[in-house]
Design a protein around this motif. Structure first.
Motif, PDB file in Angstrom:
ATOM      1  N   ASP A 107       1.245  -1.358  -0.054  1.00 49.40           N
ATOM      2  CA  ASP A 107       0.384   0.074  -0.025  1.00 49.40           C
ATOM      3  C   ASP A 107       1.087   1.503  -0.329  1.00 49.40           C
ATOM      4  O   ASP A 107       0.219   2.543  -0.685  1.00 49.40           O
ATOM      5  CB  ASP A 107      -1.313   0.396   1.167  1.00 49.40           C
ATOM      6  CG  ASP A 107      -1.807  -0.828   1.209  1.00 49.40           C
ATOM      7  OD1 ASP A 107      -2.487  -1.613  -0.330  1.00 49.40           O
ATOM      8  OD2 ASP A 107      -2.535  -1.360   1.667  1.00 49.40           O
ATOM      9  N   ASP A 108       2.251   1.416   0.788  1.00 50.41           N
ATOM     10  CA  ASP A 108       2.744   2.406   0.552  1.00 50.41           C
ATOM     11  C   ASP A 108       3.753   2.540  -0.272  1.00 50.41           C
ATOM     12  O   ASP A 108       4.705   3.504   0.126  1.00 50.41           O
ATOM     13  CB  ASP A 108       3.392   2.772   2.295  1.00 50.41           C
ATOM     14  CG  ASP A 108       4.347   1.305   2.468  1.00 50.41           C
ATOM     15  OD1 ASP A 108       4.267   0.595   1.332  1.00 50.41           O
ATOM     16  OD2 ASP A 108       5.110   1.241   3.478  1.00 50.41           O
ATOM     17  N   ALA A 109       3.819   1.254  -1.782  1.00 51.86           N
ATOM     18  CA  ALA A 109       4.245   1.499  -2.162  1.00 51.86           C
ATOM     19  C   ALA A 109       4.215   3.071  -3.340  1.00 51.86           C
ATOM     20  O   ALA A 109       3.328   2.569  -3.808  1.00 51.86           O
ATOM     21  CB  ALA A 109       4.953   0.422  -2.998  1.00 51.86           C
ATOM     22  N   LEU A 110       5.734   3.854  -3.655  1.00 56.24           N
ATOM     23  CA  LEU A 110       4.989   4.911  -4.311  1.00 56.24           C
ATOM     24  C   LEU A 110       5.496   4.147  -6.071  1.00 56.24           C
ATOM     25  O   LEU A 110       6.121   3.452  -6.164  1.00 56.24           O
ATOM     26  CB  LEU A 110       5.981   5.944  -4.157  1.00 56.24           C
ATOM     27  CG  LEU A 110       6.101   6.487  -2.777  1.00 56.24           C
ATOM     28  CD1 LEU A 110       6.383   7.933  -2.731  1.00 56.24           C
ATOM     29  CD2 LEU A 110       4.278   7.819  -3.001  1.00 56.24           C
ATOM     30  N   ARG A 152       0.696   1.664 -10.393  1.00 56.33           N
ATOM     31  CA  ARG A 152       1.842   1.203  -9.602  1.00 56.33           C
ATOM     32  C   ARG A 152       1.986   0.048 -10.169  1.00 56.33           C
ATOM     33  O   ARG A 152       2.600  -0.718  -9.802  1.00 56.33           O
ATOM     34  CB  ARG A 152       0.948   1.707  -8.532  1.00 56.33           C
ATOM     35  CG  ARG A 152       1.175   2.713  -8.603  1.00 56.33           C
ATOM     36  CD  ARG A 152       0.214   2.732  -6.879  1.00 56.33           C
ATOM     37  NE  ARG A 152       1.160   1.897  -5.820  1.00 56.33           N
ATOM     38  CZ  ARG A 152       0.550   1.453  -4.143  1.00 56.33           C
ATOM     39  NH1 ARG A 152      -0.782   1.300  -5.050  1.00 56.33           N
ATOM     40  NH2 ARG A 152       1.270   0.987  -3.655  1.00 56.33           N
ATOM     41  N   ARG A 210       8.126  14.329  -3.067  1.00 54.63           N
ATOM     42  CA  ARG A 210       7.702  12.788  -2.643  1.00 54.63           C
ATOM     43  C   ARG A 210       7.798  12.139  -3.472  1.00 54.63           C
ATOM     44  O   ARG A 210       8.399  10.465  -3.810  1.00 54.63           O
ATOM     45  CB  ARG A 210       6.603  12.802  -1.720  1.00 54.63           C
ATOM     46  CG  ARG A 210       6.506  11.346  -1.052  1.00 54.63           C
ATOM     47  CD  ARG A 210       4.716  11.262  -0.015  1.00 54.63           C
ATOM     48  NE  ARG A 210       3.720  11.286  -1.106  1.00 54.63           N
ATOM     49  CZ  ARG A 210       2.991  12.551  -1.539  1.00 54.63           C
ATOM     50  NH1 ARG A 210       2.955  13.263  -0.714  1.00 54.63           N
ATOM     51  NH2 ARG A 210       1.699  12.441  -2.253  1.00 54.63           N
ATOM     52  N   GLU A 211       6.805  12.252  -5.045  1.00 55.74           N
ATOM     53  CA  GLU A 211       6.679  11.897  -6.175  1.00 55.74           C
ATOM     54  C   GLU A 211       7.806  11.287  -6.786  1.00 55.74           C
ATOM     55  O   GLU A 211       7.178  10.426  -8.151  1.00 55.74           O
ATOM     56  CB  GLU A 211       5.097  12.123  -6.581  1.00 55.74           C
ATOM     57  CG  GLU A 211       4.016  11.764  -5.778  1.00 55.74           C
ATOM     58  CD  GLU A 211       3.253  10.655  -5.465  1.00 55.74           C
ATOM     59  OE1 GLU A 211       4.164   9.571  -5.835  1.00 55.74           O
ATOM     60  OE2 GLU A 211       3.193  10.361  -3.843  1.00 55.74           O
TER      61      GLU A 211
END
Ligand code: G3I
Length: 347
Positions: A25-28, A337, A60-61
């Motif tokens: 879930d937290d993988a960018l 993703r 962040r991205e």
């Protein structure tokens, strides 16, 4: 509606094939892309770097930033003897602080030029101006700007050399001079030719291919081709295999590929089905890049739908980016993703 349903069916089928394993879930998206050797980037303005939620999002991205306007002639070289590096410096400093690479954009273009830059200055004067401008910019950011869009959009939509101040004032060799001046100013930067609507073949792509083949055959230092990829739902994003076919005839010339200005506009107001089609378009671009070893970077032309060139230039169109007006990831981001997690590409 039916397009949306078919997208979901397709996605479900792919999930099934891949063993139902979803990314953490937290993988960018950028982290998943990095695991496949790809970098994700965005165009930004200096005002995106001064703090607040947009600044946090960009830091962040993304691995790469391109100044959307800050390095264009009208901004950075407004008078013959005046340079203004304020915004460009801000962006390059920001990128360095955040461990991001910078794509310089753009050294030679027909648009956003200052009024003092005129064809009637004549060939000798214009070549001097071009040399000075390219040397000044590329020299200033030597070792800090990793890739430059040296020449942008030199071919028009019919496949002819575009009639610009450069063509009219200098002649056809302005293109090779721009690349030579850039190489001299920073031998380590990768140098790109950048253009739009060349991902589906046709006369324009053929003309760009002929131009780059000629330059490469004469040892003009061009290292790569940038595919802008400004697309429109549902029409303007070719199938992955067709994009790959185009990429491969340019890698055969020895060129790197980068997707440099990706966005997928929708006629407003956008609905759920169109956002799914948009996600398909984003996925096609990413899968094409994953399919070609020399395609390593994908840059979107902005990051939230609240702040995009599309609204101003094409009223009635918009919502073309990965994050919505509240900076929330859209289905296109979620699809990316999955594409990077499963490494979806053509064999
Ligand atoms: O900076 C002036 C500002 O001083 C003035 O008050 C304001 C009034 O309209 O205009 C501002 O300049 C605008 C500039 O963006 C900065 O916001 C220009 O009018 C506007 O035309 C310009 O648009 C840019 C466009 O290139 C110029 O053709 C877009 O932001 C930029 O996204 C777009 O980017 C291009 C790529 O460089 C090349 N590929 C196509 C892509 C999309 O057109």
């Amino acid at each position: 509606m039916w397009r949306g349903v078919s997208s979901i069916v397709l996605l479900t089928a792919v999930v099934g094939l891949a063993g139902c394993e979803l990314p953490p879930d937290d993988a960018l998206a950028r982290e998943l892309a990095a695991s496949r050797g790809r970098s994700l980037g965005t165009a930004i303005e200096a005002y995106h770097t001064t703090g607040g939620p947009d600044t946090d999002l960009v830091a962040r991205e993304f691995d790469v930033v391109t100044p959307e306007n800050a390095m264009k002639w009208a901004v950075i070289h407004p008078q013959r003897d005046v340079y203004d590096f304020t915004d460009a410096d801000t962006i390059v400093d920001f990128a360095e602080t955040n461990g991001q690479r910078v794509r310089g954009h753009t050294l030679v273009w027909h648009s956003q030029n200052p009024s003092w830059l005129r064809a009637d200055l004549g060939r000798a004067e214009l070549l001097d101006i071009l040399r000075e401008h390219v040397t000044t910019l590329v020299g200033r950011y030597r070792g800090r700007v990793e890739a430059w869009d040296v020449v942008n959009e030199a071919i028009d939509d019919t496949g002819q050399l575009r009639n610009t101040v450069w063509l009219e004032g200098i002649g056809t060799d302005y293109i090779e001079w721009a690349f030579r001046f850039a190489r001299e100013a920073d031998p380590t930067a990768r140098l790109f030719y950048n253009d739009y609507l060349i991902e589906r073949g046709g006369p324009k792509a053929d003309a760009v291919h002929a131009l780059l083949a000629d330059l490469r055959s004469r040892d003009v230092p061009v290292d790569g081709i940038g595919y802008q990829m400004h697309a429109l739902v549902p029409a303007l994003m070719p199938a992955t295999k067709d994009i790959v076919t185009e990429f491969e005839r340019f890698t055969a010339l020895g060129l790197d590929i980068e997707i440099t200005e990706l966005d997928v506009a929708i006629i407003l107001p956008s609905d759920e089905s169109e956002l799914l089609d948009q996600a398909d378009a984003y996925a096609r671009a990413a899968m094409a890049c994953l399919s070609v070893d020399r395609c390593r970077t994908i840059v979107t032309w902005g990051f939230t739908d609240a702040d995009s060139w599309i609204d101003a230039h094409f009223p009635g169109f918009g919502d073309g980016l990965l994050f919505d007006r509240n900076r929330q990831p859209k289905v296109a981001y979620l699809r990316w993703r999955l594409v990077f997690w499963w490494n979806l590409h053509l064999e």
